[in-house]
Write an enzyme that holds these catalytic residues in place. Structure first.
Site, short mmCIF file in Angstrom:
data_model
loop_
_atom_site.label_atom_id
_atom_site.label_comp_id
_atom_site.label_asym_id
_atom_site.label_seq_id
_atom_site.Cartn_x
_atom_site.Cartn_y
_atom_site.Cartn_z
N SER A 70 5.40 -20.39 -25.32
CA SER A 70 4.98 -21.65 -25.45
C SER A 70 5.86 -22.60 -26.12
CB SER A 70 3.71 -21.45 -26.74
OG SER A 70 2.72 -20.92 -25.80
N LYS A 73 6.03 -26.18 -24.18
CA LYS A 73 4.97 -26.91 -24.10
C LYS A 73 5.60 -28.40 -24.52
CE LYS A 73 1.43 -23.77 -24.72
NZ LYS A 73 0.37 -23.11 -25.81
N TYR A 194 2.51 -22.94 -14.69
CA TYR A 194 2.63 -22.75 -16.16
C TYR A 194 3.36 -21.51 -16.48
CZ TYR A 194 1.58 -22.25 -21.00
OH TYR A 194 1.52 -21.96 -22.57
N TYR A 246 0.44 -24.29 -34.05
CA TYR A 246 -0.90 -23.50 -33.79
C TYR A 246 -1.76 -24.20 -35.09
CZ TYR A 246 1.42 -20.83 -30.24
OH TYR A 246 2.25 -20.76 -29.24
N VAL A 264 5.33 -17.14 -28.26
CA VAL A 264 4.96 -15.82 -28.82
C VAL A 264 6.34 -14.66 -28.78
CG1 VAL A 264 2.41 -15.87 -28.61
CG2 VAL A 264 3.93 -15.16 -26.50
#
Length: 313
Positions: A70, A73, A194, A246, A264
């Site tokens: 992630s 992003k 993705y 997050y 992660v």
């Protein structure tokens, strides 16, 4: 630009001592959502910083390779903004959610993803990068991420295959966006692009260069290439600051005060505007899904070097 005093304080900082201190921290658990992540070494901790002149300082473990996950992003978002301009802001929100990154939920009144730092938003922004096919879009993303990194990057095919095979929640988000009329490409196409973006192989040192490119207005300080316009970077850093960590983003901004994004795999990228880029790799994750040691590294560096964007020093 980095001031002489800023550069001196960063150059003299003992990153290896910080790393040794961090190795005593044993909180967190390695992510096991795919087999490749579950096999990660929990004892690893690599730290790197890059200043405005492109000078890199790094510790042991900073060149270990891992999938970006992630942490990709904000860079995909930047590439979508570069290609699509203001229209991207109409299709993806910019509000923090207070929910899990893979929550199957869209904005109730618009059907948009709440922000580009959660999975729904990243699936959509990846689909908004120019290209007439999934392969063309991903190739453009890979070239763009490589420009942020200042080197040619590749994907980990095993990670990519696992991400696609086990990406049921991402498919659920895709179908939800298709039903809302938000996602214009097929769900399989969106998930494919993705998943491949998340499998791009980086290191803490690579992330530091990427963070520095954001910190210095979209100009890679190592290569001198202007990767994206400064206006795009302003938007990306703003959303990273409020949504990048997050549902711990509010606490992060108060405590650390840096635009940042975690993944992660244990990677974490942060940008101290006009000061430096920071990359950390340490696989054990805290309860919010962020690298436990990585968060502590950023907190220490922010305090010791006065990096908090709202600091008065």
């Amino acid at each position: 630009m980095t001031t002489e005093a800023d550069a001196e304080s960063a150059h003299s900082y003992d990153l290896e001592r910080l790393r040794r201190d961090m190795l005593h921290e044993t909180a967190g658990e390695v992510d096991d959502s795919i087999p490749e992540l579950a096999a990660s070494d929990p004892g690893v901790c690599g730290i790197a910083i890059v200043d405005g002149e492109g000078d890199t300082r790094a510790t042991a473990d900073a060149r270990l390779k891992f999938s970006i996950q992630s942490a990709v992003k904000p860079f995909v978002y930047a590439l979508a903004l570069r290609d699509g301009g203001e229209s991207v802001l109409d299709k993806v929100g910019t509000e923090p959610t207070g929910e899990a990154f893979d929550a199957v939920r869209l904005e109730s009144d618009t059907g948009r993803p709440p922000n580009p730092m959660v999975n729904a938003g990243a699936l959509l922004t990846a689909s908004l990068v120019d290209g007439s096919s999934p392969d063309e879009r991903f190739d453009r993303i890979l070239r763009g991420i490589s420009a942020f990194a200042g080197r040619e990057l590749r994907i980990d095919r095993a990670v990519s295959e696992s991400e696609q095979l086990l990406g049921d929640r991402n498919r659920a988000l895709g179908y939800l966006m298709r039903s809302a009329g938000t996602l214009s490409v097929s769900v399989d196409d969106a998930v494919s692009v993705y998943a491949r973006a998340c499998s791009i192989v980086v290191s803490a040192e690579v992330l530091a260069v990427m963070g520095a490119t954001l910190a210095f207005g979209g100009r890679n300080p190592v290569t001198g290439v202007q990767v994206v316009p400064a206006k795009v970077v302003t938007t990306v850093l703003s959303v990273m600051a409020t949504c990048g960590m997050y549902d711990g983003s509010g606490r992060w901004l108060r405590r650390v005060g840096l635009p940042a994004k975690s993944g992660v795999s244990g990677g974490l990228v942060a940008a101290a505007p006009r000061r430096l880029g920071l990359g950390v790799y340490s696989p054990p994750l805290d309860e919010e899904g962020n690298s436990a040691r990585g968060a502590l590294v950023c907190e220490h560096l922010s305090d010791d070097l006065g990096l908090h964007v709202f600091g008065s020093a």
